[in-house]
Design an enzyme around this catalytic site. Sequence first.
Site, PDB file in Angstrom:
ATOM      1  N   ASP A  72       8.422   1.393   0.814  1.00  0.00           N
ATOM      2  CA  ASP A  72       7.757   0.090   0.674  1.00  0.00           C
ATOM      3  C   ASP A  72       7.483  -0.643   1.973  1.00  0.00           C
ATOM      4  O   ASP A  72       7.141  -1.823   1.948  1.00  0.00           O
ATOM      5  CB  ASP A  72       8.591  -0.806  -0.238  1.00  0.00           C
ATOM      6  CG  ASP A  72       9.929  -1.192   0.368  1.00  0.00           C
ATOM      7  OD1 ASP A  72      10.474  -0.432   1.190  1.00  0.00           O
ATOM      8  OD2 ASP A  72      10.434  -2.268   0.015  1.00  0.00           O
ATOM      9  N   GLU A  73       7.602   0.030   3.099  1.00  0.00           N
ATOM     10  CA  GLU A  73       7.303  -0.668   4.350  1.00  0.00           C
ATOM     11  C   GLU A  73       6.934   0.300   5.454  1.00  0.00           C
ATOM     12  O   GLU A  73       7.246   1.481   5.400  1.00  0.00           O
ATOM     13  CB  GLU A  73       8.453  -1.575   4.775  1.00  0.00           C
ATOM     14  CG  GLU A  73       9.725  -0.868   5.161  1.00  0.00           C
ATOM     15  CD  GLU A  73      10.825  -1.828   5.575  1.00  0.00           C
ATOM     16  OE1 GLU A  73      10.613  -2.643   6.510  1.00  0.00           O
ATOM     17  OE2 GLU A  73      11.902  -1.755   4.971  1.00  0.00           O
TER      18      GLU A  73
ATOM     19  N   ASP B 220       5.604  -5.152   4.359  1.00  0.00           N
ATOM     20  CA  ASP B 220       6.790  -5.009   3.530  1.00  0.00           C
ATOM     21  C   ASP B 220       6.401  -5.415   2.116  1.00  0.00           C
ATOM     22  O   ASP B 220       6.033  -6.567   1.873  1.00  0.00           O
ATOM     23  CB  ASP B 220       7.909  -5.909   4.069  1.00  0.00           C
ATOM     24  CG  ASP B 220       9.249  -5.672   3.403  1.00  0.00           C
ATOM     25  OD1 ASP B 220       9.349  -4.805   2.522  1.00  0.00           O
ATOM     26  OD2 ASP B 220      10.208  -6.373   3.778  1.00  0.00           O
TER      27      ASP B 220
END
Length: 170
Positions: free
Chosen positions: A100-101, A9
């Site tokens: 983003d993850e 993350d």
Amino acid sequence: MERVILHYDMDCFYAAIETRDNPKKYKNKPMIVAGGVVTTANYEARKYGIHSAMSTYEAKNLCQNLLIVPPNKEKYIKESEKIHELVLKITHRIEFIALDEGYIDISNVIPKYSSKEKFAKIFRERIYKHTGLTCSVGIGVNKISAKIASDINKPFGQYIFNTRAEFVEL
């Protein structure tokens, strides 16, 4: 073989990109990336109680000196693609769930390393080396345990559940 799942993350992804690109303007200052609604708040802004999905008006009321940066989706997508390319060099057993993850099944990769901790550290440092951005990493026996683990030592930290029992005891 027991499954080993890593969740990464990126820390305050959009705000971190803006800070990296404009450190004199944004570093160590409360800042959000927002239009009418907060997309991302950096850690300095979060100290004031500001969080994603909050109205910009409400965020500004919580912090009078808050810096507001308009979103640059194209820039964030480009950074995400760099990260995806780095991850794909490890394995193709991946589920990217946002810019983003993502979840990575490292069951077949982890035996090549001295420990899960070592792998997580190398993973985080490699992302930072190539992007200038930090991420938090969690390793677990399934997606849920990996996701929970990645939230434990934010920012730029890691946490590992080595067994199902460790996760259940939490």
